[in-house]
Design an enzyme around this catalytic site. Sequence first.
Site, short mmCIF file in Angstrom:
data_model
loop_
_atom_site.label_atom_id
_atom_site.label_comp_id
_atom_site.label_asym_id
_atom_site.label_seq_id
_atom_site.Cartn_x
_atom_site.Cartn_y
_atom_site.Cartn_z
CD GLU A 1 -1.77 -2.55 1.64
OE1 GLU A 1 -1.59 -2.17 2.43
OE2 GLU A 1 -2.28 -1.58 2.08
CD GLN B 1 -5.49 0.73 1.77
OE1 GLN B 1 -6.43 1.05 2.57
NE2 GLN B 1 -4.18 0.75 1.94
CD GLU C 1 -3.46 5.45 1.55
OE1 GLU C 1 -3.91 6.72 1.28
OE2 GLU C 1 -2.76 5.67 2.42
CG ASP D 1 1.47 -1.08 -1.37
OD1 ASP D 1 2.44 -1.60 -2.33
OD2 ASP D 1 1.63 -0.47 -0.71
CG ASP E 1 -1.89 -1.34 13.89
OD1 ASP E 1 -2.63 -2.72 13.03
OD2 ASP E 1 -0.86 -0.64 14.34
CD GLU F 1 4.96 -0.67 -1.48
OE1 GLU F 1 6.15 -0.57 -0.26
OE2 GLU F 1 4.02 -0.89 -0.35
#
Length: 314
Positions: free
Chosen positions: A121, A134, A146, A119, A213, A117
């Site tokens: 974000e 991110q 990250e 990413d 969260d 993957e």
Amino acid sequence: MGTGSRRRHLAALVAPVAALLLLLLSCSCRGASAAPATSFGDNFEITGAEDHVKTSADGQTWYLYLDNKTGVGFQTKERYLFGWFSMKLKLVGNDSAGVVTAYYMCSDVDAAPQRDELDFEFLGNRTGQPYIIQTNVYHNGVGGREMRHSLWFDPTADFHTYAILWNTKHIVFFVDKVPIRVYPNDASKPGGNGFFPAAKPMYIFSSIWNADDWATRGGLEKTDWAKGPFVSSYRDFAADACAWPAESGPGSGAPSPTGDSWWDQPPAWALDEAQRMDNAWITRNVLIYDYCDDRKRFPAPPEECALRNAGTSS
């Protein structure tokens, strides 16, 4: 990114390495560009609640809606192995704390345990505070790579281009043609370094979802549903890439990349001087978090961290 939070979110033919050649022989390389006149529906299918997607009259712009019932996403009909992938996005405006807009590539439509993957974000925030972008890399289901940057413009005021360059030399994340992150491979090793996605073709996804969260100040700022619905906008998808035949699996014997594509040639194997200067500016001014510097998580930096300087040089 946790697998339960959402549905998981140049090329160099290096010296004859048996494992790499087997990989490249599995891919049918051809142009797969989506011109602006092409509608989103020609390239993508909706994943999730279809009533949470709106389309412009000309079919060229999609709008994804998040409310307190559900979010939504879409994925490409094709999957790709190596190439250039770009999309214009306009992010959720006003108070977007807790909201994540994801634009990513993934080898599996259901966030399988062994997925690869790449990413982008976009982490929402309270009104007036900057968006955080991110980026992350997964290989065989393991992430933790990250990096976070603050955006140097308002991504909610207009569309901006976010792109990924993926080849056997490196992965580069771009924002408006500025390389914000370089994730290098080690071409000196057969098969490259151990944490570089290079064997699994990937679909391209985007989604909008609630992640209060963790997404804003570590979960301290919760989504204010009274400000919803939250809308992210998309247009001008383009993929100049190696499209994987739908019927083919690894080792199928489909034609390999030819070297004719710009991303499959030496100028695209490293950043040029202007790109290196842009990347250095990004590192000095808007870098917030870098996993390579996090000794609590990684007492010994992962092996690809040592390659970073080589990855940003020519």
